[in-house]
Design a protein around this motif. Structure first.
Motif, PDB file in Angstrom:
ATOM      1  N   TYR A 113       0.840  -1.201   0.000  1.00  0.00           N
ATOM      2  CA  TYR A 113       0.000   0.000   0.000  1.00  0.00           C
ATOM      3  C   TYR A 113       0.874   1.249   0.000  1.00  0.00           C
ATOM      4  O   TYR A 113       1.987   1.243   0.519  1.00  0.00           O
ATOM      5  N   TYR A 114       0.327   2.303  -0.572  1.00  0.00           N
ATOM      6  CA  TYR A 114       0.992   3.600  -0.649  1.00  0.00           C
ATOM      7  C   TYR A 114       0.009   4.686  -0.250  1.00  0.00           C
ATOM      8  O   TYR A 114      -1.203   4.480  -0.293  1.00  0.00           O
ATOM      9  N   PHE A 115       0.543   5.860   0.053  1.00  0.00           N
ATOM     10  CA  PHE A 115      -0.320   7.022   0.195  1.00  0.00           C
ATOM     11  C   PHE A 115      -0.737   7.449  -1.206  1.00  0.00           C
ATOM     12  O   PHE A 115       0.088   7.454  -2.125  1.00  0.00           O
ATOM     13  N   PRO A 116      -2.004   7.801  -1.412  1.00  0.00           N
ATOM     14  CA  PRO A 116      -2.440   8.252  -2.728  1.00  0.00           C
ATOM     15  C   PRO A 116      -1.636   9.475  -3.183  1.00  0.00           C
ATOM     16  O   PRO A 116      -1.261  10.321  -2.374  1.00  0.00           O
ATOM     17  N   GLY A 117      -1.391   9.555  -4.486  1.00  0.00           N
ATOM     18  CA  GLY A 117      -0.633  10.666  -5.048  1.00  0.00           C
ATOM     19  C   GLY A 117       0.209  10.166  -6.198  1.00  0.00           C
ATOM     20  O   GLY A 117      -0.060   9.101  -6.752  1.00  0.00           O
ATOM     21  N   GLY A 118       1.222  10.935  -6.542  1.00  0.00           N
ATOM     22  CA  GLY A 118       2.068  10.497  -7.642  1.00  0.00           C
ATOM     23  C   GLY A 118       3.083  11.534  -8.056  1.00  0.00           C
ATOM     24  O   GLY A 118       3.355  12.486  -7.328  1.00  0.00           O
ATOM     25  N   LYS A 119       3.614  11.328  -9.246  1.00  0.00           N
ATOM     26  CA  LYS A 119       4.693  12.180  -9.760  1.00  0.00           C
ATOM     27  C   LYS A 119       4.107  13.391 -10.473  1.00  0.00           C
ATOM     28  O   LYS A 119       3.075  13.295 -11.128  1.00  0.00           O
ATOM     29  N   ARG A 120       4.847  14.491 -10.372  1.00  0.00           N
ATOM     30  CA  ARG A 120       4.393  15.713 -11.043  1.00  0.00           C
ATOM     31  C   ARG A 120       4.667  15.629 -12.536  1.00  0.00           C
ATOM     32  O   ARG A 120       5.594  14.958 -12.977  1.00  0.00           O
ATOM     33  N   GLU A 121       3.829  16.307 -13.288  1.00  0.00           N
ATOM     34  CA  GLU A 121       4.045  16.462 -14.722  1.00  0.00           C
ATOM     35  C   GLU A 121       4.798  17.766 -14.938  1.00  0.00           C
ATOM     36  O   GLU A 121       4.824  18.632 -14.048  1.00  0.00           O
ATOM     37  N   ALA A 122       5.400  17.936 -16.099  1.00  0.00           N
ATOM     38  CA  ALA A 122       6.214  19.113 -16.399  1.00  0.00           C
ATOM     39  C   ALA A 122       5.453  20.404 -16.092  1.00  0.00           C
ATOM     40  O   ALA A 122       4.313  20.564 -16.529  1.00  0.00           O
ATOM     41  N   GLY A 123       6.087  21.258 -15.297  1.00  0.00           N
ATOM     42  CA  GLY A 123       5.523  22.560 -14.994  1.00  0.00           C
ATOM     43  C   GLY A 123       4.480  22.576 -13.888  1.00  0.00           C
ATOM     44  O   GLY A 123       3.962  23.640 -13.546  1.00  0.00           O
ATOM     45  N   GLU A 124       4.161  21.424 -13.321  1.00  0.00           N
ATOM     46  CA  GLU A 124       3.143  21.375 -12.262  1.00  0.00           C
ATOM     47  C   GLU A 124       3.717  21.763 -10.912  1.00  0.00           C
ATOM     48  O   GLU A 124       4.834  21.384 -10.571  1.00  0.00           O
ATOM     49  N   SER A 125       2.917  22.464 -10.131  1.00  0.00           N
ATOM     50  CA  SER A 125       3.264  22.744  -8.739  1.00  0.00           C
ATOM     51  C   SER A 125       2.863  21.529  -7.894  1.00  0.00           C
ATOM     52  O   SER A 125       2.152  20.630  -8.373  1.00  0.00           O
ATOM     53  N   ASP A 126       3.288  21.529  -6.633  1.00  0.00           N
ATOM     54  CA  ASP A 126       2.871  20.457  -5.718  1.00  0.00           C
ATOM     55  C   ASP A 126       1.348  20.378  -5.655  1.00  0.00           C
ATOM     56  O   ASP A 126       0.767  19.295  -5.706  1.00  0.00           O
ATOM     57  N   ILE A 127       0.699  21.536  -5.520  1.00  0.00           N
ATOM     58  CA  ILE A 127      -0.757  21.580  -5.367  1.00  0.00           C
ATOM     59  C   ILE A 127      -1.451  21.069  -6.629  1.00  0.00           C
ATOM     60  O   ILE A 127      -2.407  20.293  -6.554  1.00  0.00           O
ATOM     61  N   ASP A 128      -0.969  21.493  -7.797  1.00  0.00           N
ATOM     62  CA  ASP A 128      -1.545  21.014  -9.061  1.00  0.00           C
ATOM     63  C   ASP A 128      -1.422  19.493  -9.160  1.00  0.00           C
ATOM     64  O   ASP A 128      -2.370  18.807  -9.560  1.00  0.00           O
ATOM     65  N   THR A 129      -0.252  18.972  -8.793  1.00  0.00           N
ATOM     66  CA  THR A 129      -0.011  17.527  -8.844  1.00  0.00           C
ATOM     67  C   THR A 129      -0.944  16.801  -7.891  1.00  0.00           C
ATOM     68  O   THR A 129      -1.571  15.791  -8.247  1.00  0.00           O
ATOM     69  N   LEU A 130      -1.047  17.312  -6.660  1.00  0.00           N
ATOM     70  CA  LEU A 130      -1.912  16.699  -5.650  1.00  0.00           C
ATOM     71  C   LEU A 130      -3.351  16.610  -6.159  1.00  0.00           C
ATOM     72  O   LEU A 130      -3.961  15.538  -6.137  1.00  0.00           O
ATOM     73  N   LYS A 131      -3.871  17.711  -6.624  1.00  0.00           N
ATOM     74  CA  LYS A 131      -5.265  17.747  -7.087  1.00  0.00           C
ATOM     75  C   LYS A 131      -5.485  16.801  -8.270  1.00  0.00           C
ATOM     76  O   LYS A 131      -6.454  16.044  -8.292  1.00  0.00           O
ATOM     77  N   ARG A 132      -4.593  16.816  -9.251  1.00  0.00           N
ATOM     78  CA  ARG A 132      -4.740  15.968 -10.435  1.00  0.00           C
ATOM     79  C   ARG A 132      -4.652  14.490 -10.072  1.00  0.00           C
ATOM     80  O   ARG A 132      -5.492  13.678 -10.473  1.00  0.00           O
ATOM     81  N   GLU A 133      -3.607  14.126  -9.316  1.00  0.00           N
ATOM     82  CA  GLU A 133      -3.402  12.714  -8.969  1.00  0.00           C
ATOM     83  C   GLU A 133      -4.555  12.149  -8.139  1.00  0.00           C
ATOM     84  O   GLU A 133      -4.989  11.021  -8.373  1.00  0.00           O
ATOM     85  N   ILE A 134      -5.037  12.907  -7.174  1.00  0.00           N
ATOM     86  CA  ILE A 134      -6.117  12.404  -6.315  1.00  0.00           C
ATOM     87  C   ILE A 134      -7.409  12.254  -7.116  1.00  0.00           C
ATOM     88  O   ILE A 134      -8.143  11.281  -6.940  1.00  0.00           O
ATOM     89  N   GLU A 135      -7.658  13.178  -8.011  1.00  0.00           N
ATOM     90  CA  GLU A 135      -8.848  13.047  -8.859  1.00  0.00           C
ATOM     91  C   GLU A 135      -8.722  11.822  -9.764  1.00  0.00           C
ATOM     92  O   GLU A 135      -9.668  11.049  -9.920  1.00  0.00           O
ATOM     93  N   GLU A 136      -7.529  11.612 -10.347  1.00  0.00           N
ATOM     94  CA  GLU A 136      -7.312  10.459 -11.229  1.00  0.00           C
ATOM     95  C   GLU A 136      -7.424   9.133 -10.482  1.00  0.00           C
ATOM     96  O   GLU A 136      -8.007   8.177 -10.986  1.00  0.00           O
ATOM     97  N   GLU A 137      -6.852   9.064  -9.284  1.00  0.00           N
ATOM     98  CA  GLU A 137      -6.770   7.794  -8.552  1.00  0.00           C
ATOM     99  C   GLU A 137      -7.992   7.484  -7.703  1.00  0.00           C
ATOM    100  O   GLU A 137      -8.343   6.318  -7.522  1.00  0.00           O
ATOM    101  N   LEU A 138      -8.628   8.527  -7.132  1.00  0.00           N
ATOM    102  CA  LEU A 138      -9.669   8.299  -6.135  1.00  0.00           C
ATOM    103  C   LEU A 138     -11.022   8.893  -6.490  1.00  0.00           C
ATOM    104  O   LEU A 138     -11.967   8.788  -5.715  1.00  0.00           O
ATOM    105  N   SER A 139     -11.116   9.590  -7.623  1.00  0.00           N
ATOM    106  CA  SER A 139     -12.377  10.156  -8.119  1.00  0.00           C
ATOM    107  C   SER A 139     -12.968  11.234  -7.218  1.00  0.00           C
ATOM    108  O   SER A 139     -14.181  11.434  -7.216  1.00  0.00           O
ATOM    109  N   VAL A 140     -12.147  11.921  -6.433  1.00  0.00           N
ATOM    110  CA  VAL A 140     -12.629  13.018  -5.590  1.00  0.00           C
ATOM    111  C   VAL A 140     -11.840  14.292  -5.904  1.00  0.00           C
ATOM    112  O   VAL A 140     -10.771  14.232  -6.501  1.00  0.00           O
TER     113      VAL A 140
END
Length: 134
Positions: A29-56
């Protein structure tokens, strides 16, 4: 040569247990999240990854930085290190595994051996702070 994997993670705790995810075909198991894409901030990455992985949707105005943690990367070669920047935030929607996520689990401290090395360090910190129950 050391390879660094830069990851962003979401820490969500309810009733002394923390939300973790397991990818398809994996046993850790891991904490939900992931790697940033080019030019993304931490917050942008967090929001995108959580929406992609957990649908929220992460509520941006509730995001707070929890800390940065480092350990040997799980399932990678020797010398591969993961740097994980962790954030706590509220969300909107209903948690549901999506993308590569097969299972969501609410883990307490006793399940520490079921998570990756960097996640174990975070589990220890959450337990020390009294946020994770035994």
């Amino acid at each position: 040569m050391t390879e660094i994997i830069d990851k962003i993670a979401w820490i969500h705790i309810e009733d002394g247990r923390v939300l973790c995810a397991r990818s398809k075909g994996k046993d850790t198991y891991y904490f939900p999240g992931g790697k940033r894409e080019a030019g993304e901030s931490d917050i942008d990455t967090l929001k995108r990854e959580i929406e992609e992985e957990l649908s929220v949707h992460i509520k941006e105005d509730t995001i707070s930085h929890f800390g940065k943690f480092q350990a040997e990367a799980h399932g990678k070669g020797i010398g591969t290190i993961v740097n994980m920047s962790c954030y706590i935030a509220d969300f909107e929607g209903e948690l549901s595994p999506a993308s590569e996520i097969e299972e969501l689990a609410w883990l307490n401290y006793e399940k520490r051996d079921q998570v990756s090395k960097v996640s174990q360090i975070i589990f220890d910190r959450l337990f020390e702070l009294g946020k994770l129950m035994k």
